[in-house]
Design an enzyme around this catalytic site. Structure first.
Site, PDB file in Angstrom:
ATOM      1  N   ASP A  88      11.370  22.260   4.325  1.00  0.00           N
ATOM      2  CA  ASP A  88      12.062  21.106   3.772  1.00  0.00           C
ATOM      3  C   ASP A  88      12.765  20.404   4.935  1.00  0.00           C
ATOM      4  OD1 ASP A  88      13.684  19.243   2.594  1.00  0.00           O
ATOM      5  OD2 ASP A  88      14.179  20.519   0.866  1.00  0.00           O
ATOM      6  N   HIS A 174      -4.099   4.251  14.570  1.00  0.00           N
ATOM      7  CA  HIS A 174      -5.463   4.741  14.315  1.00  0.00           C
ATOM      8  C   HIS A 174      -6.537   3.721  14.705  1.00  0.00           C
ATOM      9  CE1 HIS A 174      -5.275   2.554  10.453  1.00  0.00           C
ATOM     10  NE2 HIS A 174      -6.587   2.677  10.391  1.00  0.00           N
ATOM     11  N   GLU A 212      -8.384  -7.494   4.504  1.00  0.00           N
ATOM     12  CA  GLU A 212      -8.648  -6.364   3.616  1.00  0.00           C
ATOM     13  C   GLU A 212      -8.844  -6.877   2.201  1.00  0.00           C
ATOM     14  OE1 GLU A 212      -6.365  -2.582   4.752  1.00  0.00           O
ATOM     15  OE2 GLU A 212      -4.864  -4.149   4.812  1.00  0.00           O
ATOM     16  N   HIS A 236      -1.455  -2.431  14.772  1.00  0.00           N
ATOM     17  CA  HIS A 236      -2.903  -2.578  14.986  1.00  0.00           C
ATOM     18  C   HIS A 236      -3.277  -3.900  15.662  1.00  0.00           C
ATOM     19  CE1 HIS A 236      -2.696   0.800  12.405  1.00  0.00           C
ATOM     20  NE2 HIS A 236      -2.723   0.167  11.252  1.00  0.00           N
ATOM     21  N   LYS A 334      -3.900  -8.809   2.618  1.00  0.00           N
ATOM     22  CA  LYS A 334      -4.478  -7.982   1.549  1.00  0.00           C
ATOM     23  C   LYS A 334      -5.121  -8.934   0.541  1.00  0.00           C
ATOM     24  CE  LYS A 334      -2.108  -3.994   2.603  1.00  0.00           C
ATOM     25  NZ  LYS A 334      -2.884  -2.956   3.289  1.00  0.00           N
TER      26      LYS A 334
HETATM   27  C1  BG6 Z   1      -2.636   1.050   7.812  1.00  0.00           C
HETATM   28  C2  BG6 Z   1      -1.812   0.153   6.951  1.00  0.00           C
HETATM   29  O1  BG6 Z   1      -1.973   1.300   9.012  1.00  0.00           O
HETATM   30  O2  BG6 Z   1      -3.886   0.436   8.089  1.00  0.00           O
HETATM   31  C3  BG6 Z   1      -2.552  -0.171   5.658  1.00  0.00           C
HETATM   32  O3  BG6 Z   1      -0.574   0.771   6.656  1.00  0.00           O
HETATM   33  C4  BG6 Z   1      -3.936  -0.710   5.963  1.00  0.00           C
HETATM   34  O4  BG6 Z   1      -1.813  -1.094   4.883  1.00  0.00           O
HETATM   35  C5  BG6 Z   1      -4.674   0.180   6.941  1.00  0.00           C
HETATM   36  O5  BG6 Z   1      -4.648  -0.804   4.742  1.00  0.00           O
HETATM   37  C6  BG6 Z   1      -5.977  -0.442   7.381  1.00  0.00           C
HETATM   38  O6  BG6 Z   1      -6.737   0.477   8.104  1.00  0.00           O
HETATM   39  P1  BG6 Z   1      -8.321   0.376   8.173  1.00  0.00           P
HETATM   40  O7  BG6 Z   1      -8.712   1.487   9.091  1.00  0.00           O
HETATM   41  O8  BG6 Z   1      -8.830   0.548   6.773  1.00  0.00           O
HETATM   42  O9  BG6 Z   1      -8.642  -0.989   8.716  1.00  0.00           O
END
Ligand code: BG6
Length: 486
Positions: A88, A174, A212, A236, A334
């Protein structure tokens, strides 16, 4: 750098772990990329024994990986690496149990991966240190966001930094794990064709779109109050921008690449109240249809009116020698009509049209379109002569040079971005992770926009779900005589 021998995963019962981290670790395991001796300890708040945890991970693998990858023997062998320890982090309890479970492994390199709410990063790092789970060879990885503005990101960095040295801290974005993003480096620096033209002399403007189709995806409590600027641009999109616009690093070493990125990020022109009025657009989707399916508006999904932006478009400038006067149009949202991440390089027209006299009309300037996802290709639009005897004038036409990466590399399994990042983390390569000064430079620019927005009181404009954002986003670029590449 030495490899970690134990991976401790905080947030092991959370969504990211189930969707991405365990499937990625499993893929690495199946491909023989993890040392036999690597043990993985999952940790979450819920009390659970090893068997229950295994059942949960088994179900996650079944849900998120294609059936033909899941051979029972391989799954069992993977699960045999996995243990569980309830901690925790808020209450600061459970570290002693973790230390007991680690036993002799405490003396050997441990990688701690934080897939938890960011408010827990500092407390967990310090909780680990207080139990002595932060040896000289131990390292820590953190998901985004690091803080919610410059001041809070500094605080997190200080807290984590008091337990781990910077060269043992791995900040995850990522997008850097995506093959196509890494390919931008190859495109720019493994070819002679582009780099001589990669500057304000030849380039009119650059567009970066990350669109997206998804909406809130049940992440209401995280997303509202955060919004597109902090959720997507701060990390990103600025990383993409940095890779596209940075100076050539002397090598692909972590230091060389990150030195160039941070230099670029620091050259972003901060925005004033005047700037945001002219150079930024905030949007929020209302109900509409995406891919033929009716979807609710943001406020309806949320159940409350809100001023959070689900779309942002910006016109940014980089104040350095290379990019003097070149606008970088950034756009993310979005509930757009299609999922696509794309970079467009719009070149300038040729200085003199030698075909004007023979009736060829206006020449279209060259354009390079780099599709990062879901399509993976690079297209260059060039002018060509239309075949013919030209009795009534030369006819020129735009044609496309098309390189499809998925065709060129057909047969290669498309890896999850996290496979690469987890492996680099285990092996200690920081090249694809974000350094402290980068995150802080990113926040510095984002803060200037947030402050300016607050000063001019700019609520988001609505756009219909399934459209390319508010009409003012279209005007933002068309005012300059250009248009979004849709
Ligand atoms: C994340 C965001 O870091 O990246 C999300 O918090 C978003 O809101 C996502 O949907 C998009 O990642 P990818 O790899 O699907 O382009």
């Amino acid at each position: 750098s030495v490899k970690v021998e134990t991976l401790v995963l905080f947030g092991a019962t959370g969504d990211l772990a189930q969707r991405m981290l365990f499937p990625s670790l499993y893929n690495l395991h199946v491909d023989g990329l993890l040392e036999e001796s690597l043990a993985i300890i999952g940790s979450g708040r819920t009390a659970m024994d090893r068997v229950e945890f295994h059942d949960q991970v088994r179900a996650a693998l079944a849900e998120h990986l294609p059936g033909d990858r899941l051979e029972t023997g391989a799954v069992d062998a993977f699960l045999a690496r996995l243990d569980y320890c309830a901690i925790d982090a808020k209450a600061g309890t459970g570290y002693d149990a973790l230390a007991a479970l680690l036993g002799e492994r405490m003396e050997r390199p441990i990688g701690v991966y934080l897939s938890t709410p960011p408010s827990m990063f500092g407390p967990i790092a310090q909780g680990l240190a207080s139990e002595g789970i932060a040896c000289a060879e131990c390292r820590i990885a953190m998901e985004k966001p690091i803080g919610h503005d410059l001041a809070s990101s500094r605080e997190v960095n200080e807290q984590v930094g008091s337990a781990f040295a910077e060269d043992h801290i791995f900040r995850i974005d990522h997008y850097l794990g995506k093959e196509t993003v890494q390919n931008l480096l190859a495109l720019r620096f493994a070819n002679m064709l582009f780099e001589p033209l990669w500057n304000a002399q030849a380039i009119d403007h650059v567009q970066i779109t990350v669109a997206e189709t998804v909406g809130l995806e049940g992440r209401v409590s995280y997303y509202d109050g955060v919004g597109a600027l902090k959720d997507m641009v701060q990390n990103h999109m600025l990383q993409l921008l940095a890779i596209i616009a940075m100076e050539p690093p002397s090598s692909v070493s972590a230091t060389a690449v990150r030195d160039e990125k941070v230099k670029l990020l620091r050259s972003l022109r901060r925005m004033t109240a005047e700037d945001v009025k002219a150079h930024s657009v905030k949007g929020q989707y209302s109900s509409g249809a995406v891919n033929g399916a009716a979807v609710a508006g943001y406020a309806d999904e949320l159940g409350d009116p809100s001023n959070t932006e689900t779309f942002v478009a910006l016109k940014a400038f980089i104040d350095n020698w290379r990019w003097k006067g070149v606008p970088f149009y950034l756009r993310t949202g979005k509930r757009m009509p299609q999922r696509k991440s794309e970079v467009l390089i719009q070149f300038k027209p040729v200085p003199h049209n030698i075909f004007a006299r023979v009736g060829a009309g206006k020449l279209d300037a060259n354009m390079m379109i780099i599709n990062l996802q879901p399509e993976e290709n690079i297209r260059v639009k060039v002018m060509a002569k239309q075949p013919g005897l030209d009795r009534d004038g030369v006819k020129l036409k735009e044609v496309t040079m098309d390189v499809s990466l998925s065709h060129s590399f057909a047969g290669e399994r498309r890896r999850i971005a996290y496979e690469r990042l987890l492996l680099d983390f285990i092996e200690g390569d920081q090249t694809l992770f974000v350094r402290r000064d980068e995150v802080e430079a990113q926040w510095q620019w984002i803060d200037s926009i947030r402050d300016a927005w607050a000063a001019v009181d700019m609520p988001p404009q609505t756009y219909t779900a399934g459209s390319w954002g508010p009409s003012s986003a279209i005007a933002l670029i068309e005012r300059d005589g250009a248009s979004w590449h849709d």
